[in-house]
Design a protein around this motif. Sequence first.
Motif, PDB file in Angstrom:
ATOM      1  N   MET A 336       0.836  -1.208   0.000  1.00 29.18           N
ATOM      2  CA  MET A 336       0.000   0.000   0.000  1.00 29.18           C
ATOM      3  C   MET A 336       0.870   1.256   0.000  1.00 29.18           C
ATOM      4  O   MET A 336       0.531   2.262  -0.629  1.00 29.18           O
ATOM      5  N   GLY A 337       1.975   1.174   0.736  1.00 28.33           N
ATOM      6  CA  GLY A 337       2.858   2.321   0.854  1.00 28.33           C
ATOM      7  C   GLY A 337       3.582   2.649  -0.440  1.00 28.33           C
ATOM      8  O   GLY A 337       4.117   3.735  -0.599  1.00 28.33           O
ATOM      9  N   PHE A 338       3.585   1.659  -1.352  1.00 28.01           N
ATOM     10  CA  PHE A 338       4.318   1.833  -2.607  1.00 28.01           C
ATOM     11  C   PHE A 338       3.416   2.347  -3.730  1.00 28.01           C
ATOM     12  O   PHE A 338       3.846   2.514  -4.856  1.00 28.01           O
ATOM     13  N   THR A 339       2.155   2.617  -3.410  1.00 28.24           N
ATOM     14  CA  THR A 339       1.235   3.061  -4.461  1.00 28.24           C
ATOM     15  C   THR A 339       1.230   4.580  -4.585  1.00 28.24           C
ATOM     16  O   THR A 339       1.561   5.304  -3.653  1.00 28.24           O
ATOM     17  N   TRP A 340       0.804   5.015  -5.768  1.00 35.70           N
ATOM     18  CA  TRP A 340       0.698   6.455  -6.046  1.00 35.70           C
ATOM     19  C   TRP A 340      -0.368   7.092  -5.150  1.00 35.70           C
ATOM     20  O   TRP A 340      -0.218   8.228  -4.692  1.00 35.70           O
ATOM     21  N   GLU A 341      -1.455   6.336  -4.911  1.00 33.48           N
ATOM     22  CA  GLU A 341      -2.576   6.888  -4.138  1.00 33.48           C
ATOM     23  C   GLU A 341      -2.185   7.174  -2.688  1.00 33.48           C
ATOM     24  O   GLU A 341      -2.710   8.086  -2.078  1.00 33.48           O
ATOM     25  N   ASN A 342      -1.307   6.360  -2.146  1.00 39.09           N
ATOM     26  CA  ASN A 342      -0.882   6.564  -0.757  1.00 39.09           C
ATOM     27  C   ASN A 342      -0.056   7.847  -0.678  1.00 39.09           C
ATOM     28  O   ASN A 342       0.746   8.139  -1.562  1.00 39.09           O
ATOM     29  N   ASP A 343      -0.251   8.600   0.404  1.00 43.46           N
ATOM     30  CA  ASP A 343       0.422   9.904   0.502  1.00 43.46           C
ATOM     31  C   ASP A 343       1.902   9.800   0.896  1.00 43.46           C
ATOM     32  O   ASP A 343       2.643  10.774   0.768  1.00 43.46           O
TER      33      ASP A 343
END
Lengths: 375, 395
Positions: A336-343
Motif C-alpha cells: 500500500m505504501g508503494f502506491t501512487w494513491e498513498n500519501d
Amino acid sequence: MHFGLSETQQTIKKSAKEFFSAECPMPEVRRLMETEHAMDDALWKKFAEQGWTGIIFPESYDGFGLGIFEMAIALEEMGRALVPGPFISTVLLAGTVLERAGSQEQKQKYLGAICRGEAKSTVALLERSGSWNLDSVMVRAKHQDDGSYTISGDKLFVTDAGIADFLLVAVRIEDAVALLLVPSDAPGLTKTLMPGVDLTRRLYQVSFNKVNVPAANLLARGPKAREALEAALDVACVGLTAEMVGGMQRLLDITVEYAKTRKQFGKPIGTFQAVQHQCADMLFLLEGARSSAYYAAWMLSENDPGAKAAVSVAKAYASEGYRDAGNKSIQVQGGMGFTWENDAHLFYRRAKASELAFGDATFHRERLAQIIIDK
Amino acid sequence: MDLNLSAEETKFRDELAAWLKANVPSDWETHRLHDTMHDRFDFLRKWQKRVFEGGWAGVAWPKEYGGRGAGLMEQVIFTEEMAKASAPPLANVLGLALIGPTIVAYGTGAQKKRYLANILSGDEIWCQGFSEPNAGSDLAGLRTEARLEGDHYIVNGQKVWNSYGWAADWCALVTRSDPASQKHKGLSYLLVDMKSPGIEVRPLRQLTGESEFTEIFFRDVKVPAENVLGTAGDGWNVALGTLAHERATLGVSAQIAIRRQIDRLIELSHEVEANGTVAAQDPLTRQKLAQSYIENEVLRLNQMRAVSKIIQTGAPGPEGSILKLAWSESNQRFQIVAQEMLGAYAQLTGGDFAIDAGAFSYAYLRTRGNTIEAGTSEIQRNIIGQHVLGLPKSY
C-alpha cells in the motif's frame, strides 16, 4: 529556563495547524502539485491575509514582526500539511536577503511587496558545481560604463523561479560576491524547468544571456552580500528543518494509524515487534530532529555565536532523519505504501529535496567540523 | 521557549562554580585512570561527603531530608557544572539517581527521614535488586519470595546484575509477596539492610574483566514489614517509578561523559594519523567526528526538553525510553569512531603505547553493555511502540 513552547507559542502553532490543515488538505496538495507552479494566487492571498508572508519582518515593511522561533513552529505545521509552493524561497530566503542587504528604498519596494503577498521571489545561487559554498559563485556581472550591470551565465536548482516576479541573483562583480535584483521579464533571461522528485516544489535552470539591470538593482557587494546570503541561508535552513520535522510527524501519524488498523495473521500488524520497532525508530528520529530544530531556531533568534553550529546539527540530523522516516513509513505500509494513491511517497519525495536544499548532511557535518575541530 | 537561565538559576550556577573551583580534587584524573575499582569507589565516596557537607548533594531533594530544595533545572545545572569543572562523579549513583527519588515519591515520613540524608552523604550506599536469572527483560516474572510472618517478611531467592552490590549497605528489592500472584500483581518493593543475616553477595565478572556487578542470594532473610516502600502488593508501580527515573536521568550524566570523550578524541585527532594525513584533516574522520558530536548534541537537547516537560508534568514518562536508546546507541557508535580513528593503538589496554592508559579500549568493551543494562534496546522500543505510540501489546 524552559525548553518548549510558551503559551503564546502554543497558540501560534495551533492556529497555524488549523489554518494549513484546513487550506491544504491532501486533495488540495495533489491538485496544486499538478499545476505549473504548485501554488495558486487564491491560496497565496490567504497566506498573506493571515500574515504568514511577512511573518518575520518588521511592521514598517508590512511584516508580521514575529521571531525566528515562532516562524519555525509555523513552518513545522506547513511541513505537516505538505504545503506546496514557494513559501521558503520567497519569504525566508529572498525576504531575508532583502532585509539584510537591501537599502531602505529597496526594502520598502520589494520586501514590502513580499510581506503583502503581492510578489514572489527566490534566490539564484547554485551553479554547475551544485555547491552551497559561496566561494563557488562564478556567474559574472559586468559593470558597464553607464553604471548598469550585465549578467551572463547559468544558475541551476533555483527553487520556484518559475513563479518568481523577481530573482535575487548571486554573482561575481570582479572578484567580489554581489547580489543583483533581476525582474523575471528582463530581456535575455530564460527559465527552464529542471524536473525533480519533489512534486510540490519546482526547480529551474535560469539562464542569463547578457541580462542588463540598472545600478539601482544592486543590493550589496562584497562582505555585506556574503553576510546577507549566509544569514538568509541560515534562516531558510532553520525554517526548512522545522518544516521537515512537521513532515516526519505526519509520516509517523500515518504509519502508526496504519499499523493499528491493517491486519495480517489475524491481528493488527502493529502487534508485531518488527513493526513496532520501526515506528519507535521513527519517533526517535522525529524527537531528535524536533529538539535540534527548536534549538537552532532559538539560537538564531538570540544571535548566539553558537547558532551556526546549531543550524548545522539540526539540518544534518533532519536531512538523514526525514529520509529514514520516509523509508520506514513506506516499509511498514508495505505494498500500500508503494502506491501512487498513498500519501507517503509525497513526503518521501519532499524529504529528498529537503535533504539537499541548503546543504545535505555531509555539507553540514563538514561545516560543523570546521567549528569543532579546526577551532 | 527560553533557554536563558533565570536570575535565580544564574545565582545557583555561579555559587556552585565557585565552590567547585575551590573544592574539586586535583588528582581525580590519576585515580580515574589508575585506581582499582574499589579504591576509586573509596575516593568517590569521600568526594561525595565533601559535596554533601558543602550543601550541594541532592539539589532537587527536599530541604528537610538533607537536600537543597531547589528545582530539577538546578539539578541539571549541577550536573553540567560538575562536568565543566572536571569534578569526579558522586559515589552513590543508584541511591542518588534512582532509589532516593523513588523514596521521595513513595516513602512515609519516617522512611524519608531514615534513608534520604544518608544517601546524600554517601554514608549508606544503595544497590538495586530487580533482575533475576529468569527475570531479565520480563521483570514481572520475578520469583524472589517475601513471606509475611508477623511483623517481618522472610525473603528467599536470588538477584543478579546488581551494580554496586559489593559496596552496598542497602538494597531496593522487588519481591513477590503474594505467592499465588502472577506477573505485575502481588509484588512488594522492600528496603533491605545488606547486613541482614542470610544475605550472600558474590561478584559477577563481566566481559571487561571487572566485577562491577554481583549476584545476591537471600536465604530466610528477615525484613521488617515497615520496610515496604509504597503499598504492599503495589511493588510493580513503585519499581516502574524507579525505572522511569533511571531512563530519564542517567542520560544526563551519560551525555556529558560521552561529550568529554568526544572532546578528547578531537584533541587526539590533531596528533594521530588517518588515511595518510593528520586525522583532523582527513575528510572521512572529520565526517565521523562531526556525526558523533551531532548525536551527542541531539541527546543533550532531547534531555533538556524532557527535563522541561518533567518540571511541567511532575514525573518522568515513557518518553524516557527515547533518551535511554539515544545515549546507549550513540555511545556505541561513538566508540567505533574512536576505535577506527586510533587504529592499531585503539586495542591496547595498557603498556607504554596505550592511549590514555587504555581508556578507549576499556570504553569499547564496557559500552557493549549499554544497550543491555537499564532495559535492553529491544525493550525500550517495545515501550515506545506500546506505551508512547499506543500500538497493541505484543506480550
